[in-house]
Design a protein around this motif. Structure first.
Motif, PDB file in Angstrom:
ATOM      1  N   LEU A   3      -7.269  15.913 -89.157  1.00  0.00           N
ATOM      2  CA  LEU A   3      -7.367  15.272 -90.467  1.00  0.00           C
ATOM      3  C   LEU A   3      -8.382  14.151 -90.362  1.00  0.00           C
ATOM      4  O   LEU A   3      -8.410  13.435 -89.369  1.00  0.00           O
ATOM      5  CB  LEU A   3      -6.017  14.673 -90.891  1.00  0.00           C
ATOM      6  CG  LEU A   3      -4.851  15.621 -91.081  1.00  0.00           C
ATOM      7  CD1 LEU A   3      -3.561  14.830 -91.288  1.00  0.00           C
ATOM      8  CD2 LEU A   3      -5.096  16.531 -92.260  1.00  0.00           C
ATOM      9  N   LEU A  55      -7.163  11.975 -97.392  1.00  0.00           N
ATOM     10  CA  LEU A  55      -7.430  12.582 -96.098  1.00  0.00           C
ATOM     11  C   LEU A  55      -8.083  13.931 -96.334  1.00  0.00           C
ATOM     12  O   LEU A  55      -7.725  14.640 -97.274  1.00  0.00           O
ATOM     13  CB  LEU A  55      -6.141  12.781 -95.295  1.00  0.00           C
ATOM     14  CG  LEU A  55      -5.469  11.515 -94.790  1.00  0.00           C
ATOM     15  CD1 LEU A  55      -4.375  11.120 -95.737  1.00  0.00           C
ATOM     16  CD2 LEU A  55      -4.902  11.758 -93.427  1.00  0.00           C
ATOM     17  N   VAL A  57      -8.772  17.705 -94.884  1.00  0.00           N
ATOM     18  CA  VAL A  57      -8.266  18.704 -93.940  1.00  0.00           C
ATOM     19  C   VAL A  57      -9.475  19.345 -93.275  1.00  0.00           C
ATOM     20  O   VAL A  57     -10.318  19.937 -93.944  1.00  0.00           O
ATOM     21  CB  VAL A  57      -7.400  19.757 -94.660  1.00  0.00           C
ATOM     22  CG1 VAL A  57      -6.934  20.818 -93.695  1.00  0.00           C
ATOM     23  CG2 VAL A  57      -6.216  19.090 -95.347  1.00  0.00           C
ATOM     24  N   ASP A  58      -9.560  19.235 -91.951  1.00  0.00           N
ATOM     25  CA  ASP A  58     -10.732  19.679 -91.209  1.00  0.00           C
ATOM     26  C   ASP A  58     -10.641  21.094 -90.642  1.00  0.00           C
ATOM     27  O   ASP A  58     -11.654  21.650 -90.255  1.00  0.00           O
ATOM     28  CB  ASP A  58     -11.010  18.727 -90.046  1.00  0.00           C
ATOM     29  CG  ASP A  58     -11.447  17.346 -90.505  1.00  0.00           C
ATOM     30  OD1 ASP A  58     -12.126  17.258 -91.539  1.00  0.00           O
ATOM     31  OD2 ASP A  58     -11.101  16.368 -89.825  1.00  0.00           O
ATOM     32  N   ARG A  72      -8.352  18.047 -99.912  1.00  0.00           N
ATOM     33  CA  ARG A  72      -8.087  16.616 -99.782  1.00  0.00           C
ATOM     34  C   ARG A  72      -6.622  16.358-100.050  1.00  0.00           C
ATOM     35  O   ARG A  72      -6.068  16.879-101.018  1.00  0.00           O
ATOM     36  CB  ARG A  72      -8.929  15.810-100.776  1.00  0.00           C
ATOM     37  CG  ARG A  72     -10.264  15.374-100.228  1.00  0.00           C
ATOM     38  CD  ARG A  72     -11.321  16.322-100.601  1.00  0.00           C
ATOM     39  NE  ARG A  72     -12.633  15.801-100.211  1.00  0.00           N
ATOM     40  CZ  ARG A  72     -13.590  16.597 -99.809  1.00  0.00           C
ATOM     41  NH1 ARG A  72     -13.390  17.881 -99.726  1.00  0.00           N
ATOM     42  NH2 ARG A  72     -14.765  16.112 -99.486  1.00  0.00           N
ATOM     43  N   VAL A  88       2.550  12.641 -93.413  1.00  0.00           N
ATOM     44  CA  VAL A  88       1.565  12.420 -92.370  1.00  0.00           C
ATOM     45  C   VAL A  88       2.276  11.588 -91.307  1.00  0.00           C
ATOM     46  O   VAL A  88       2.736  10.480 -91.587  1.00  0.00           O
ATOM     47  CB  VAL A  88       0.322  11.692 -92.920  1.00  0.00           C
ATOM     48  CG1 VAL A  88      -0.677  11.420 -91.797  1.00  0.00           C
ATOM     49  CG2 VAL A  88      -0.319  12.515 -94.039  1.00  0.00           C
ATOM     50  N   SER A  98      -0.515  14.207 -87.742  1.00  0.00           N
ATOM     51  CA  SER A  98      -0.358  15.601 -88.160  1.00  0.00           C
ATOM     52  C   SER A  98       0.407  15.632 -89.476  1.00  0.00           C
ATOM     53  O   SER A  98       0.992  14.631 -89.904  1.00  0.00           O
ATOM     54  CB  SER A  98       0.366  16.418 -87.095  1.00  0.00           C
ATOM     55  OG  SER A  98       1.676  15.932 -86.887  1.00  0.00           O
ATOM     56  N   LEU A  99       0.379  16.787 -90.098  1.00  0.00           N
ATOM     57  CA  LEU A  99       1.094  16.972 -91.357  1.00  0.00           C
ATOM     58  C   LEU A  99       2.332  17.807 -91.065  1.00  0.00           C
ATOM     59  O   LEU A  99       2.237  18.864 -90.437  1.00  0.00           O
ATOM     60  CB  LEU A  99       0.199  17.685 -92.379  1.00  0.00           C
ATOM     61  CG  LEU A  99       0.771  17.725 -93.788  1.00  0.00           C
ATOM     62  CD1 LEU A  99       0.618  16.369 -94.447  1.00  0.00           C
ATOM     63  CD2 LEU A  99       0.070  18.777 -94.611  1.00  0.00           C
TER      64      LEU A  99
END
Length: 148
Positions: A3, A55, A57-58, A72, A88, A98-99
């Motif tokens: 993230l 945030l 998300v990557d 996002r 989070v 982490s989520l």
């Protein structure tokens, strides 16, 4: 999972002046749209409030939650978490956030479930062992096509 914390200054920008001027043929159709107290994405999402953060998300580790790379997450740092909300979190000793989904534990108590079934759930019995950074209020997804 990766993230990226977005800056607190990433906000939607006001419309360019041409959108408000009736004589500009390139913007005339939009100039007739209502302005003022209509819909505001910033207001709806709470952007601008100090407790609201974005945030990015990557990667694809959240697909199990229906969250995609590039989405996002709009997170409220002041909200009290409740069951069936995304949080989070950062377990004690971990370097990354982490989520996780806050869910009831069938044996009593609460769990923090990961999006991937191969990642074990965290038992939320000791709040000192897990930092809850915030509660996800919104997931913003881009569904249009990128222009060349």
């Amino acid at each position: 999972m990766s993230l990226t914390f977005l800056t607190g200054t990433e906000r939607s920008q006001p419309l360019p002046t041409c959108f408000l001027e009736l004589g500009d043929s390139g913007c005339a159709a939009v100039a007739n749209e209502p302005t003022g107290s209509g819909f505001s994405l910033d207001r709806t999402l709470g952007l601008g409030s100090p407790q609201i953060h974005g945030l990015l998300v990557d990667d694809d580790n959240l697909l199990g939650f229906g969250i995609y790379p590039g989405d996002r997450l709009i997170v409220d740092r002041s909200a009290n978490p409740v069951v069936d909300q995304y949080l989070v979190v950062r377990p004690q000793g971990a370097h990354e956030y982490s989520l996780r989904l806050l869910a009831p534990d069938p044996r009593g108590g609460l769990l923090l479930k990961a999006a991937r079934p191969s990642i074990p759930s965290l038992v939320l019995d000791d709040l000192g062992s897990i930092e809850i950074w915030g509660v996800v209020l919104w997931v913003v997804s881009y569904v249009g096509r990128k222009q060349p």
